[in-house]
Design a protein around this motif. Structure first.
Motif, PDB file in Angstrom:
ATOM      1  N   PRO A   1       0.827  -1.220   0.000  1.00 12.53           N
ATOM      2  CA  PRO A   1       0.000   0.000   0.000  1.00 12.53           C
ATOM      3  C   PRO A   1       0.858   1.266   0.000  1.00 12.53           C
ATOM      4  O   PRO A   1       0.536   2.239  -0.696  1.00 12.53           O
ATOM      5  CB  PRO A   1      -0.802  -0.109   1.303  1.00 12.53           C
ATOM      6  N   ALA A   2       1.984   1.248   0.734  1.00 11.42           N
ATOM      7  CA  ALA A   2       2.844   2.437   0.785  1.00 11.42           C
ATOM      8  C   ALA A   2       3.452   2.718  -0.580  1.00 11.42           C
ATOM      9  O   ALA A   2       3.539   3.880  -1.008  1.00 11.42           O
ATOM     10  CB  ALA A   2       3.937   2.222   1.829  1.00 11.42           C
ATOM     11  N   MET A   3       3.886   1.668  -1.291  1.00  8.48           N
ATOM     12  CA  MET A   3       4.480   1.880  -2.619  1.00  8.48           C
ATOM     13  C   MET A   3       3.445   2.435  -3.578  1.00  8.48           C
ATOM     14  O   MET A   3       3.745   3.302  -4.403  1.00  8.48           O
ATOM     15  CB  MET A   3       5.064   0.567  -3.158  1.00  8.48           C
ATOM     16  N   LEU A   4       2.202   1.931  -3.484  1.00 14.35           N
ATOM     17  CA  LEU A   4       1.146   2.423  -4.383  1.00 14.35           C
ATOM     18  C   LEU A   4       0.885   3.898  -4.119  1.00 14.35           C
ATOM     19  O   LEU A   4       0.711   4.690  -5.048  1.00 14.35           O
ATOM     20  CB  LEU A   4      -0.136   1.608  -4.208  1.00 14.35           C
ATOM     21  N   ARG A   5       0.907   4.287  -2.828  1.00 15.56           N
ATOM     22  CA  ARG A   5       0.681   5.691  -2.490  1.00 15.56           C
ATOM     23  C   ARG A   5       1.754   6.579  -3.101  1.00 15.56           C
ATOM     24  O   ARG A   5       1.496   7.689  -3.522  1.00 15.56           O
ATOM     25  CB  ARG A   5       0.676   5.877  -0.971  1.00 15.56           C
ATOM     26  N   LEU A   6       2.995   6.068  -3.153  1.00 16.18           N
ATOM     27  CA  LEU A   6       4.106   6.873  -3.674  1.00 16.18           C
ATOM     28  C   LEU A   6       4.140   6.895  -5.197  1.00 16.18           C
ATOM     29  O   LEU A   6       4.971   7.574  -5.788  1.00 16.18           O
ATOM     30  CB  LEU A   6       5.428   6.316  -3.166  1.00 16.18           C
TER      31      LEU A   6
ATOM     32  N   PHE B   1      12.050   6.719 -10.384  1.00 11.91           N
ATOM     33  CA  PHE B   1      11.137   6.371  -9.291  1.00 11.91           C
ATOM     34  C   PHE B   1      11.229   7.419  -8.189  1.00 11.91           C
ATOM     35  O   PHE B   1      12.281   8.040  -8.006  1.00 11.91           O
ATOM     36  CB  PHE B   1      11.512   5.008  -8.696  1.00 11.91           C
ATOM     37  N   PRO B   2      10.135   7.622  -7.454  1.00 11.07           N
ATOM     38  CA  PRO B   2      10.145   8.656  -6.415  1.00 11.07           C
ATOM     39  C   PRO B   2      11.110   8.306  -5.277  1.00 11.07           C
ATOM     40  O   PRO B   2      11.279   7.140  -4.933  1.00 11.07           O
ATOM     41  CB  PRO B   2       8.708   8.673  -5.909  1.00 11.07           C
ATOM     42  N   THR B   3      11.753   9.347  -4.736  1.00 10.37           N
ATOM     43  CA  THR B   3      12.546   9.158  -3.528  1.00 10.37           C
ATOM     44  C   THR B   3      11.957  10.057  -2.455  1.00 10.37           C
ATOM     45  O   THR B   3      11.186  10.959  -2.741  1.00 10.37           O
ATOM     46  CB  THR B   3      14.025   9.554  -3.733  1.00 10.37           C
ATOM     47  N   GLU B   4      12.370   9.809  -1.211  1.00 11.47           N
ATOM     48  CA  GLU B   4      11.857  10.632  -0.119  1.00 11.47           C
ATOM     49  C   GLU B   4      13.015  11.336   0.559  1.00 11.47           C
ATOM     50  O   GLU B   4      14.175  10.985   0.342  1.00 11.47           O
ATOM     51  CB  GLU B   4      11.112   9.748   0.879  1.00 11.47           C
ATOM     52  N   ALA B   5      12.659  12.281   1.423  1.00 13.04           N
ATOM     53  CA  ALA B   5      13.692  13.021   2.142  1.00 13.04           C
ATOM     54  C   ALA B   5      14.430  12.066   3.079  1.00 13.04           C
ATOM     55  O   ALA B   5      13.860  11.120   3.603  1.00 13.04           O
ATOM     56  CB  ALA B   5      13.052  14.150   2.941  1.00 13.04           C
ATOM     57  N   LYS B   6      15.735  12.342   3.254  1.00 15.51           N
ATOM     58  CA  LYS B   6      16.540  11.546   4.176  1.00 15.51           C
ATOM     59  C   LYS B   6      15.964  11.679   5.593  1.00 15.51           C
ATOM     60  O   LYS B   6      15.516  12.758   5.994  1.00 15.51           O
ATOM     61  CB  LYS B   6      17.981  12.063   4.144  1.00 15.51           C
ATOM     62  N   ALA B   7      15.967  10.577   6.322  1.00 13.87           N
ATOM     63  CA  ALA B   7      15.396  10.603   7.666  1.00 13.87           C
ATOM     64  C   ALA B   7      16.267  11.435   8.598  1.00 13.87           C
ATOM     65  O   ALA B   7      17.494  11.441   8.473  1.00 13.87           O
ATOM     66  CB  ALA B   7      15.296   9.178   8.195  1.00 13.87           C
ATOM     67  N   THR B   8      15.626  12.129   9.529  1.00 12.80           N
ATOM     68  CA  THR B   8      16.389  12.884  10.517  1.00 12.80           C
ATOM     69  C   THR B   8      16.897  11.911  11.585  1.00 12.80           C
ATOM     70  O   THR B   8      16.425  10.783  11.695  1.00 12.80           O
ATOM     71  CB  THR B   8      15.517  13.935  11.212  1.00 12.80           C
TER      72      THR B   8
END
Lengths: 426, 168
Positions: free
Chosen positions: A123-128, A197-204
């Protein structure tokens, strides 16, 4: 007689008979015609096959796996993997691989790995914005690769068949398992860069700390299970029982996602899975006995030796056979129908049975993912609701990566044997 | 657990089966819990009490034989055993039905045979005692006839349903 045995088996299986009962019936027919004597060996073989302490690890790992699956451990491990790799290209797809590998260090079943991780990550991959087909393919492939990572139920069954140490098999799965996972991640990395493919911000740091804290009880589990086995504190079976109680405790009291009322259901479902494997093993013992009586493995080995005495030719043939069989048969069925024929031949070719076992298991891992019969593929498709035929295209390159790693495992025994040699000094 | 029997009234066989399937489920659940506890106890006695007891391992093995074989009954009931339906699905329906009847009939004969032989084996080992607990080996062996008799019953039930389906 051999023709009768395999003919009856093939007819029964093609008529949709349960494979376990087909094995038993075909063996009984062959034995009755051959010996004309009393068949009292039937219940004896079934009983003595199951009356085994190493095999007890099977129901216990199944049970531990379902506690972890329902207990919220999967979600915490996905969170952890997420903060570690989400900023890379194809980050979330890599999260699937990383989380599946960590989860499989506490679970013995690839289907449980794919279900636990897939239900959170798909589900998370589909959202992205990942395509459902690609998301499904990645979850299935990661589940297949996870079969090599200890603990593993198929390794327990192989150890029982080949009379090799389950601990050594577990240790031997490490390098091939993680190498395959790494290869999958490298493929994902380059595909993601090519296709944007989408990437996200690096985790703090705060996020990372939080994720580690939350997953700590789950992360301690492989330390206890694998550390216990390799340190010589417990046998594989004992570690599985420890895993069950640790898993229940974490799920009930720490994550609180499992309730006491869930327990009966989980116990019965695990018993059903145990029954499927158990009947297959009992019938396999009968089948194995008949095979030996008819000297099938010996005759086959001589036939192959007459053509070529090269170990490499033998290994290529075995891999081809297992890959084709993996498309149509389930992993346990391959282990009980085909592997008993191969084992004496592998011994005659002087192949180390631990190395041979890891090669077989790597094949089974690919078999988990290949259509039409692929357990992990089914699990992943049932989560994403994506039809199987659409998953095949994105799955093909992932399968090729796994096949390439299989070739390395098959032809470079050192990769497999380095850890068990170091641990057990053999 | 979906009941797929299409009969208008509950058959005697079905009523009998529900009556005995619940104890099997119960037994399986209890056996699984018992196995985990007994093996855990073995680790506990070795490390905490510093001397291992012999009986937990033996008991766990006997319990495993029971759960593996009783679990197989539940799996048969839920059609959970691995099988391949590629070819039989491609056959014309009447032929497929006849072949299914023949297949189930032969499996029924096999299950009854193993149940009968299992009973013989159970009676034969009655005098033999296990090493640690010194109980009769029959306690373990009895799992074979009990399980195969239950599976034979389930197979007969399916066969009966097939035959009624053919007649209609």
């Amino acid at each position: 007689m051999t023709a009768l045995l395999f003919g009856a088996l093939a007819i029964l299986i093609l008529l949709n008979a349960p494979i376990s009962l087909a094995l038993g019936l075909a063996s009984t027919v062959a034995a009755a015609v051959q010996a004309k004597g009393p068949l009292l060996f039937l219940p004896q073989k079934i009983y003595t096959a199951l009356d085994s302490f190493p095999l007890l690890a099977v129901p216990l790992f199944i049970l531990a796996g379902s506690f972890l699956e329902t207990g919220g451990v999967g979600r915490r491990l996905v969170n952890l993997a997420n903060v570690l790799v989400r900023h890379l290209p194809g980050g979330l797809a890599m999260v699937v691989v990383v989380a599946t590998m960590i989860f499989s260090e506490v679970s013995g079943s690839s289907a449980a790995d794919a279900a636990a991780i897939g239900s959170v990550t798909i589900p998370a991959m589909l959202r992205l914005g990942y395509t459902p087909a690609f998301a499904t393919a990645v979850v299935a492939a990661a589940g297949g690769a996870a079969v090599l990572i200890p603990p593993s139920i198929v390794a327990v069954i192989y150890g029982w068949q080949a009379n090799t140490s389950v601990g050594a098999l577990f240790a031997a799965g490490f390098v091939p398992g993680f190498a395959t996972a790494l290869a999958l991640m490298i493929y994902i990395y380059f595909t993601a860069r090519r296709r944007g493919f989408p990437t996200e911000a690096k985790a703090t740091w705060a996020e990372t700390g939080q994720a580690i804290r939350e997953s700590l009880p789950a992360l301690l589990m492989p330390v206890i299970i694998l550390g216990g086995i390799f340190g010589g504190f417990f046998t594989a079976t004992e570690s599985a029982a420890v895993a069950v109680f640790y898993g229940i405790a974490v799920a009930l009291f720490y994550y609180k996602e499992l309730t006491w009322t869930d327990l009966p259901q989980i116990l019965v479902e695990s018993a059903v899975t145990t029954g499927i494997v158990g009947l297959l093993l009992g019938m396999a013992a009968v089948f194995g006995y008949i095979l030996t009586t008819l000297q099938v493995p010996l005759k086959l080995a001589n036939a192959i030796l007459a053509v070529s005495d090269s170990r490499w030719v033998f290994l290529i043939l075995v891999n081809a056979l297992l890959l084709v069989a993996g498309c149509f048969l389930n992993a346990t069925a391959i282990l009980v129908v085909i592997v008993p024929i191969l084992l004496p031949m592998a011994e005659r070719f002087g192949i180390d049975l631990v190395h041979f076992g890891i090669m077989v298991i790597a094949n089974l891992g690919i078999g988990y993912v290949t259509p039409p019969v692929g357990t992990c593929l089914y699990v992943a498709c049932s989560i994403s609701k994506e039809p199987l035929d659409r998953v095949i295209r994105p799955l093909m390159p992932l399968l090729l990566v796994m096949a390439a790693m299989l070739a390395v495992v098959a032809f470079v025994p050192e990769i497999t044997l380095v850890v068990p040699r170091w641990l057990y000094g053999k | 657990m979906a009941e797929s029997s299409r009969g208008d009234r509950p058959s005697v066989g079905h009523a009998l089966w529900t009556l005995c399937t619940h104890p099997v489920e119960w037994a399986c659940g209890v056996l699984m819990a018992a196995i985990a506890t007994v093996v855990f106890l073995q680790v506990f006695t070795r490390y905490v009490l510093a001397y291992p007891w012999g009986w937990p391992e033996e008991l766990a093995r006997i319990l495993f034989v029971w759960v593996a074989l009783l679990g197989a009954v539940l799996a048969l009931r839920r059609a959970g055993h691995f099988s391949i339906d590629a070819l039989s699905g491609a056959l014309p329906v009447p032929l497929r039905r006849r072949l299914a009847v023949a297949m189930r009939l032969s499996l029924l004969a096999f299950l009854l045979l193993v149940a009968y032989l299992g009973l013989q084996a159970t009676l034969r080992v009655q005098e033999q005692l296990t090493t640690a607990m010194e109980i009769s080996m029959s306690w373990g062996y009895a799992a074979v006839p009990v399980s195969f008799a239950c599976m034979a019953f389930e197979m007969a039930r399916r066969l009966w349903r097939d035959l009624r389906g053919c007649a209609q």
